[in-house]
Enzyme design. Structure first.
Site, PDB file in Angstrom:
ATOM      1  N   ARG A 115      -2.279  -5.838  -8.322  1.00 55.91           N
ATOM      2  CA  ARG A 115      -1.114  -6.668  -8.035  1.00 55.91           C
ATOM      3  C   ARG A 115      -0.980  -7.800  -9.035  1.00 55.91           C
ATOM      4  O   ARG A 115       0.003  -7.957  -9.708  1.00 55.91           O
ATOM      5  CB  ARG A 115      -1.201  -7.233  -6.614  1.00 55.91           C
ATOM      6  CG  ARG A 115      -1.118  -6.190  -5.526  1.00 55.91           C
ATOM      7  CD  ARG A 115      -1.650  -6.714  -4.222  1.00 55.91           C
ATOM      8  NE  ARG A 115      -3.047  -7.097  -4.349  1.00 55.91           N
ATOM      9  CZ  ARG A 115      -3.720  -7.815  -3.471  1.00 55.91           C
ATOM     10  NH1 ARG A 115      -3.126  -8.255  -2.402  1.00 55.91           N
ATOM     11  NH2 ARG A 115      -4.994  -8.094  -3.659  1.00 55.91           N
ATOM     12  N   LYS A 147     -18.065  -8.074   4.432  1.00 56.95           N
ATOM     13  CA  LYS A 147     -17.385  -9.308   4.009  1.00 56.95           C
ATOM     14  C   LYS A 147     -16.106  -9.573   4.814  1.00 56.95           C
ATOM     15  O   LYS A 147     -15.451 -10.587   4.636  1.00 56.95           O
ATOM     16  CB  LYS A 147     -17.036  -9.217   2.522  1.00 56.95           C
ATOM     17  CG  LYS A 147     -18.269  -9.285   1.628  1.00 56.95           C
ATOM     18  CD  LYS A 147     -17.869  -9.191   0.157  1.00 56.95           C
ATOM     19  CE  LYS A 147     -18.804  -8.279  -0.603  1.00 56.95           C
ATOM     20  NZ  LYS A 147     -18.225  -6.993  -0.972  1.00 56.95           N
ATOM     21  N   SER A 198      -3.077  -7.978   3.190  1.00 56.98           N
ATOM     22  CA  SER A 198      -3.130  -7.870   4.649  1.00 56.98           C
ATOM     23  C   SER A 198      -3.472  -9.202   5.319  1.00 56.98           C
ATOM     24  O   SER A 198      -2.878  -9.563   6.343  1.00 56.98           O
ATOM     25  CB  SER A 198      -4.140  -6.804   5.055  1.00 56.98           C
ATOM     26  OG  SER A 198      -3.799  -5.576   4.466  1.00 56.98           O
ATOM     27  N   HIS A 253       0.843  -1.204   0.000  1.00 58.50           N
ATOM     28  CA  HIS A 253       0.000   0.000   0.000  1.00 58.50           C
ATOM     29  C   HIS A 253       0.880   1.257   0.000  1.00 58.50           C
ATOM     30  O   HIS A 253       0.624   2.204  -0.733  1.00 58.50           O
ATOM     31  CB  HIS A 253      -0.877   0.067   1.258  1.00 58.50           C
ATOM     32  CG  HIS A 253      -1.907  -1.015   1.378  1.00 58.50           C
ATOM     33  ND1 HIS A 253      -1.984  -1.864   2.453  1.00 58.50           N
ATOM     34  CD2 HIS A 253      -2.931  -1.375   0.557  1.00 58.50           C
ATOM     35  CE1 HIS A 253      -3.006  -2.690   2.296  1.00 58.50           C
ATOM     36  NE2 HIS A 253      -3.589  -2.424   1.155  1.00 58.50           N
TER      37      HIS A 253
HETATM   38  N1  COA Z   1      -0.178  -4.075  -1.663  1.00 58.96           N
HETATM   39  C1  COA Z   1      -0.497  -5.086  -0.879  1.00 58.96           C
HETATM   40  N2  COA Z   1      -1.755  -5.488  -0.676  1.00 58.96           N
HETATM   41  C2  COA Z   1      -2.718  -4.811  -1.287  1.00 58.96           C
HETATM   42  C3  COA Z   1      -2.454  -3.732  -2.142  1.00 58.96           C
HETATM   43  C4  COA Z   1      -1.110  -3.368  -2.328  1.00 58.96           C
HETATM   44  N3  COA Z   1      -0.755  -2.372  -3.118  1.00 58.96           N
HETATM   45  N4  COA Z   1      -3.625  -3.275  -2.622  1.00 58.96           N
HETATM   46  C5  COA Z   1      -4.582  -4.035  -2.091  1.00 58.96           C
HETATM   47  N5  COA Z   1      -4.028  -4.965  -1.290  1.00 58.96           N
HETATM   48  C6  COA Z   1      -4.737  -6.016  -0.558  1.00 58.96           C
HETATM   49  C7  COA Z   1      -5.296  -5.565   0.731  1.00 58.96           C
HETATM   50  O1  COA Z   1      -4.383  -5.735   1.785  1.00 58.96           O
HETATM   51  C8  COA Z   1      -6.487  -6.476   0.867  1.00 58.96           C
HETATM   52  O2  COA Z   1      -6.057  -7.693   1.409  1.00 58.96           O
HETATM   53  P1  COA Z   1      -7.033  -8.570   2.321  1.00 58.96           P
HETATM   54  O3  COA Z   1      -8.262  -8.842   1.492  1.00 58.96           O
HETATM   55  O4  COA Z   1      -6.218  -9.755   2.582  1.00 58.96           O
HETATM   56  O5  COA Z   1      -7.347  -7.746   3.536  1.00 58.96           O
HETATM   57  C9  COA Z   1      -6.931  -6.735  -0.578  1.00 58.96           C
HETATM   58  O6  COA Z   1      -5.833  -6.390  -1.354  1.00 58.96           O
HETATM   59  C10 COA Z   1      -8.060  -5.879  -1.073  1.00 58.96           C
HETATM   60  O7  COA Z   1      -8.389  -4.970  -0.131  1.00 58.96           O
HETATM   61  P2  COA Z   1      -8.605  -3.423  -0.249  1.00 58.96           P
HETATM   62  O8  COA Z   1      -7.783  -2.774  -1.295  1.00 58.96           O
HETATM   63  O9  COA Z   1      -8.460  -2.884   1.112  1.00 58.96           O
HETATM   64  O10 COA Z   1     -10.034  -3.416  -0.763  1.00 58.96           O
HETATM   65  P3  COA Z   1     -11.327  -3.927  -0.071  1.00 58.96           P
HETATM   66  O11 COA Z   1     -11.922  -4.852  -1.051  1.00 58.96           O
HETATM   67  O12 COA Z   1     -11.149  -4.408   1.305  1.00 58.96           O
HETATM   68  O13 COA Z   1     -12.137  -2.574   0.069  1.00 58.96           O
HETATM   69  C11 COA Z   1     -13.146  -0.580  -0.835  1.00 58.96           C
HETATM   70  C12 COA Z   1     -12.320  -1.809  -1.066  1.00 58.96           C
HETATM   71  C13 COA Z   1     -12.996   0.039   0.523  1.00 58.96           C
HETATM   72  C14 COA Z   1     -12.608   0.390  -1.864  1.00 58.96           C
HETATM   73  C15 COA Z   1     -14.607  -0.964  -1.142  1.00 58.96           C
HETATM   74  O14 COA Z   1     -15.020  -2.000  -0.283  1.00 58.96           O
HETATM   75  C16 COA Z   1     -15.548   0.209  -1.016  1.00 58.96           C
HETATM   76  O15 COA Z   1     -15.550   1.074  -1.865  1.00 58.96           O
HETATM   77  N6  COA Z   1     -16.362   0.244   0.056  1.00 58.96           N
HETATM   78  C17 COA Z   1     -17.333   1.321   0.303  1.00 58.96           C
HETATM   79  C18 COA Z   1     -18.739   0.907  -0.114  1.00 58.96           C
HETATM   80  C19 COA Z   1     -18.960   1.075  -1.589  1.00 58.96           C
HETATM   81  O16 COA Z   1     -18.841   2.152  -2.152  1.00 58.96           O
HETATM   82  N7  COA Z   1     -19.310  -0.024  -2.238  1.00 58.96           N
HETATM   83  C20 COA Z   1     -19.545  -0.051  -3.666  1.00 58.96           C
HETATM   84  C21 COA Z   1     -18.268  -0.240  -4.411  1.00 58.96           C
HETATM   85  S1  COA Z   1     -18.547  -0.309  -6.156  1.00 58.96           S
END
Ligand code: COA
Length: 165
Positions: A92, A42, A130, A18
Site C-alpha cells: 500500500r 503480535k 483492518s 484486500h
Molecule cells: N488493503 C487494505 N489493507 C491491507 C491490504 C490491502 N490490500 N493488505 C494488507 N492490509 C492490512 C491488513 O488489514 C493488516 O492491517 P492490521 O495490521 O491493521 O490488521 C496489515 O495490512 C497487515 O496485515 P496482513 O496482510 O494480514 O499481514 P499480517 O502481518 O497480519 O500477517 C502473514 C501476515 C499471515 C502472511 C504472516 O504473519 C505469516 O506468514 N504468518 C505465518 C507464520 C510464518 O510463516 N512466519 C514467518 C514469515 S517470514
C-alpha cells in the site's frame, strides 16, 4: 500446469483493499487460495479464524476460482502443501515495504522455490488497514466505503458488540 497463488493474511476483517488485490489476482492466476492465519502472537483478533474465513467466502462468492483456508505454522509449508510456488502480497504505502521485504526474503531463505510477488491495491484503499477500520467503527465513524457490502452489517454488528462489552 495450473497456476495457484496463495494470498495470506490476518483478514480481521477482510477489507475492500484486500478484495481489490484478490480481484486483480483472479485475472492472472488459475486459482487463488486465500490463507487465513489462525493465530498471530503480535495481534489480538476481533473475529475468530472461522468467522474471518466465512466473511471472506461471502465476499468472494462471485469469483469462481477462489478457495479460503485457515492455516497454522509456517506460510511457506502451507504453500508447498497446496502445490503453490507463488505468494501474493499487497503493497500500500512505502512503510509496508520494509516489513514485506524482510518477510519475502525470509520465506525465500526457507524455500527458494517459492516466490513472493507484490501488487498495489487501488489508490482508494492505500490508507486503510483492518485495525484502522475497526478503530473508526468503534468510535462510530463511517466504514461503509471500506468493507465489502456483503459483510458490512456483520462487521458492524461485531464491532458494536465489542464496543458494548
Ligand atoms: N488493503 C487494505 N489493507 C491491507 C491490504 C490491502 N490490500 N493488505 C494488507 N492490509 C492490512 C491488513 O488489514 C493488516 O492491517 P492490521 O495490521 O491493521 O490488521 C496489515 O495490512 C497487515 O496485515 P496482513 O496482510 O494480514 O499481514 P499480517 O502481518 O497480519 O500477517 C502473514 C501476515 C499471515 C502472511 C504472516 O504473519 C505469516 O506468514 N504468518 C505465518 C507464520 C510464518 O510463516 N512466519 C514467518 C514469515 S517470514
Amino acid at each position: 500446469m495450473k497456476k495457484i497463488v496463495i494470498y495470506p493474511g490476518s483478514f480481521d476483517p477482510l477489507t475492500n483493499g484486500h478484495l481489490d488485490i484478490i480481484e486483480r489476482s483472479a485475472k492472472i492466476f488459475d486459482e487463488i487460495i486465500i490463507a487465513v492465519v489462525k493465530k498471530n502472537s503480535k495481534k489480538k483478533f476481533l473475529f475468530s479464524a472461522i468467522e474471518r474465513k466465512k466473511l471472506i467466502e461471502k465476499s468472494v462468492v462471485n469469483l469462481g476460482n477462489i478457495k479460503v483456508k485457515i492455516f497454522t505454522g509456517l506460510l511457506i509449508d502451507f504453500a508447498i502443501k497446496q502445490d503453490s510456488y507463488t505468494i501474493i502480497r499487497g503493497l500500500r504505502v512505502l512503510s509496508d515495504f520494509e516489513y514485506e521485504f524482510r518477510m519475502a526474503l525470509m520465506n525465500r531463505k526457507l524455500n527458494d522455490n517459492v516466490s513472493t510477488i507484490f501488487m498495489m491495491p487501488n489508490e482508494k484503499y492505500t490508507h486503510i488497514g483492518s485495525s484502522l477500520i475497526k478503530e473508526v467503527g468503534m468510535l462510530d465513524g463511517k466504514i461503509d466505503d471500506y468493507i465489502p457490502i456483503q459483510i458490512l452489517s456483520e462487521v458492524k454488528d461485531k464491532i458494536n458488540d465489542e464496543k458494548n462489552k
